[in-house]
Design a protein around this motif. Structure first.
Motif, short mmCIF file in Angstrom:
data_model
loop_
_atom_site.label_atom_id
_atom_site.label_comp_id
_atom_site.label_asym_id
_atom_site.label_seq_id
_atom_site.Cartn_x
_atom_site.Cartn_y
_atom_site.Cartn_z
N HIS A 6 72.46 86.53 86.78
CA HIS A 6 70.98 86.22 86.81
C HIS A 6 70.25 86.18 88.35
O HIS A 6 69.28 86.32 88.44
CB HIS A 6 70.81 84.99 85.99
CG HIS A 6 71.16 83.86 86.58
ND1 HIS A 6 72.48 83.05 86.20
CD2 HIS A 6 70.50 83.00 87.47
CE1 HIS A 6 72.39 81.97 86.94
NE2 HIS A 6 71.19 81.77 87.39
N PHE B 163 68.77 86.69 75.02
CA PHE B 163 68.14 85.35 74.61
C PHE B 163 69.08 84.33 74.62
O PHE B 163 69.14 83.11 75.00
CB PHE B 163 66.96 85.40 73.38
CG PHE B 163 66.62 84.03 73.19
CD1 PHE B 163 65.62 83.63 74.15
CD2 PHE B 163 66.96 83.35 72.19
CE1 PHE B 163 64.68 82.69 73.59
CE2 PHE B 163 66.20 82.28 71.78
CZ PHE B 163 65.19 81.78 72.75
N HIS C 130 66.89 85.14 83.95
CA HIS C 130 67.22 84.62 82.76
C HIS C 130 66.29 85.75 81.83
O HIS C 130 66.88 86.00 80.66
CB HIS C 130 66.80 83.20 82.38
CG HIS C 130 67.73 82.41 83.00
ND1 HIS C 130 68.34 81.20 82.16
CD2 HIS C 130 68.64 82.41 84.12
CE1 HIS C 130 69.15 80.77 83.04
NE2 HIS C 130 69.55 81.33 84.08
N THR C 131 65.15 85.83 82.15
CA THR C 131 64.15 86.76 81.45
C THR C 131 64.67 88.04 80.92
O THR C 131 64.12 88.71 80.00
CB THR C 131 62.74 86.84 81.89
OG1 THR C 131 62.84 87.45 83.08
CG2 THR C 131 62.27 85.55 81.96
N GLN C 132 65.77 88.51 81.63
CA GLN C 132 66.43 89.87 81.54
C GLN C 132 67.59 89.72 80.86
O GLN C 132 68.25 90.97 80.72
CB GLN C 132 66.59 90.50 82.76
CG GLN C 132 65.11 90.71 83.73
CD GLN C 132 64.20 91.43 82.94
OE1 GLN C 132 64.24 92.52 82.95
NE2 GLN C 132 62.95 90.60 82.62
N SER D 270 70.96 82.49 77.42
CA SER D 270 70.11 80.92 78.02
C SER D 270 70.00 79.91 77.26
O SER D 270 69.65 78.68 77.60
CB SER D 270 68.63 81.37 78.23
OG SER D 270 68.44 82.52 79.11
#
Ligand SMILES: [Fe+2]
Length: 363
Positions: free
Chosen positions: A233, A212, A207-209, A215
């Motif tokens: 993901h 924004f 999710h961090t990649q 998510s």
């Protein structure tokens, strides 16, 4: 058929003394492949060519070893005592290992007095108070008694639990419930539990990649392109972990990459079916999905976990709600709360819990 696992002890080249023939086999340990290979079989001569070759292997990092079943033969033939061979001595315990033994004793004493952690009662209490901290701390306590010498993933699970299982948050809830659900499904060995803990911590690292907003947008509102991106993901999580060279077990990597596979083959990324999906991946996938559904990440509607479990139990087909985890996990999920607990909540109770979840999400 069972295959006996061989154990070896390491010896120094000098321990061979001037002898050229031995009543035991000699092995060489390769640090790179982490494997032992036979070098000379018993009663075969160690010629000067072989001795030179052996010295070269040792110089390059190889280690001479003997099968543990031939320990007595080795000691007698080489006129040595057990205390002359360092690898046959009990290794000195590190501070961490001493702490682990203390933790294990404390946990055993607690279990004698209070019994094992009761998942069903524990979950009911967490849901009643909308506070999972007691369950999270219980996982932390249990993992601190894990052995230090199983594998890297178990040690990492122990470390992550110590550092991160200190507050009630979304990921820690998934870790704690996945851990006890795995135990409830009879997977109680440290290897499996270490895999499930690290898998639950890391499966949403991808999710961090991503953008924004992906998510934070309900999955059912995704357009085709957004859904395609979101479904990457699990692979992104794996990519980050590979790049960072975190040493994870093969099974843990499988949990991360396949936590969205579903028993009927309608999951992603590879549409695996049934027993081709690791049961631990199904557990982490089911628990993540229940919490995501409850927090409105799937259909945009926040609702209590009990309501989600009730929908699952009654197989109320609701847009975005997934049931396909196989019979074992499905039965375990719908039975983690007793009939009484699952009975319809008072409307005001349900509204109160929903409000509490919403407030927690805003915070
Ligand atoms: Fe996921």
């Amino acid at each position: 058929m069972t295959t006996k696992v061989k154990n070896y002890f390491h010896i120094e080249f000098e321990m061979l003394k001037d002898k050229k023939i031995f009543p035991f086999h000699l092995y060489v340990y390769n640090r790179v492949s982490d494997k032992y290979s036979p070098f000379i079989f018993a009663n075969s001569p160690l010629t000067s060519d072989k001795a030179n070759f052996l010295e070269m292997i040792i110089e390059k990092g190889g280690i001479l070893a003997v099968d543990e079943t031939q320990k007595r033969t080795f000691l007698m033939a080489q006129d040595l005592k057990e205390e002359d061979v360092p690898s046959l001595q009990e290794p000195e315990l590190t501070e961490l290992e001493k702490q682990q033994i203390e933790n294990q004793k404390a946990l055993e004493n607690k279990r004698k007095e209070e019994g094992e952690y009761n998942f069903q009662a524990g979950l009911a209490s967490c849901l009643k108070d909308n506070n999972f901290l007691p369950m999270i701390l219980s996982v932390k306590e249990e993992t601190q008694a894990f052995s230090m010498r199983v594998n890297h993933t178990v040690s990492l699970a122990r470390h992550l639990s110590l550092e991160l299982l200190v507050e009630d948050n979304f990921i820690n809830r998934i870790v704690a419930v996945s851990y006890y659900l795995a135990k409830n499904c009879d997977m109680k060995d440290e290897l499996a539990l270490g895999d499930v803990i690290c898998g639950a911590f890391f499966c949403h690292l991808g999710h961090t990649q991503m953008d924004f907003h992906l998510s934070h947008k309900p999955h059912l509102e995704f357009d085709y392109e957004e859904e395609k991106k979101y479904k990457k993901h699990p692979g992104l999580a794996q990519h980050i972990l590979n790049k960072s060279k975190v040493d994870l077990s093969g099974r843990c990597k499988v949990i991360i990459s396949s936590h969205h596979e579903r028993y009927d083959g309608n999951g992603y990324p590879t549409n695996r079916m049934g027993s081709h999906i690791d049961i631990l991946a199904l557990i982490v996938g089911a628990v993540s999905h229940i919490f995501e559904f409850s927090e409105g990440k799937v259909n945009g509607r926040v609702q209590p976990i009990k309501s989600v479990l009730r929908l699952m139990k009654n197989k109320v087909f609701t847009a975005g709600l997934e049931f396909e985890y196989g019979d074992t996990i499905y039965e375990n999920i719908i039975n983690i709360l007793s009939e009484n607990e699952l009975e319809s909540e008072d409307k005001s109770d349900e509204e109160k819990v929903t409000e509490e979840i919403e407030q927690r999400l805003v915070a």
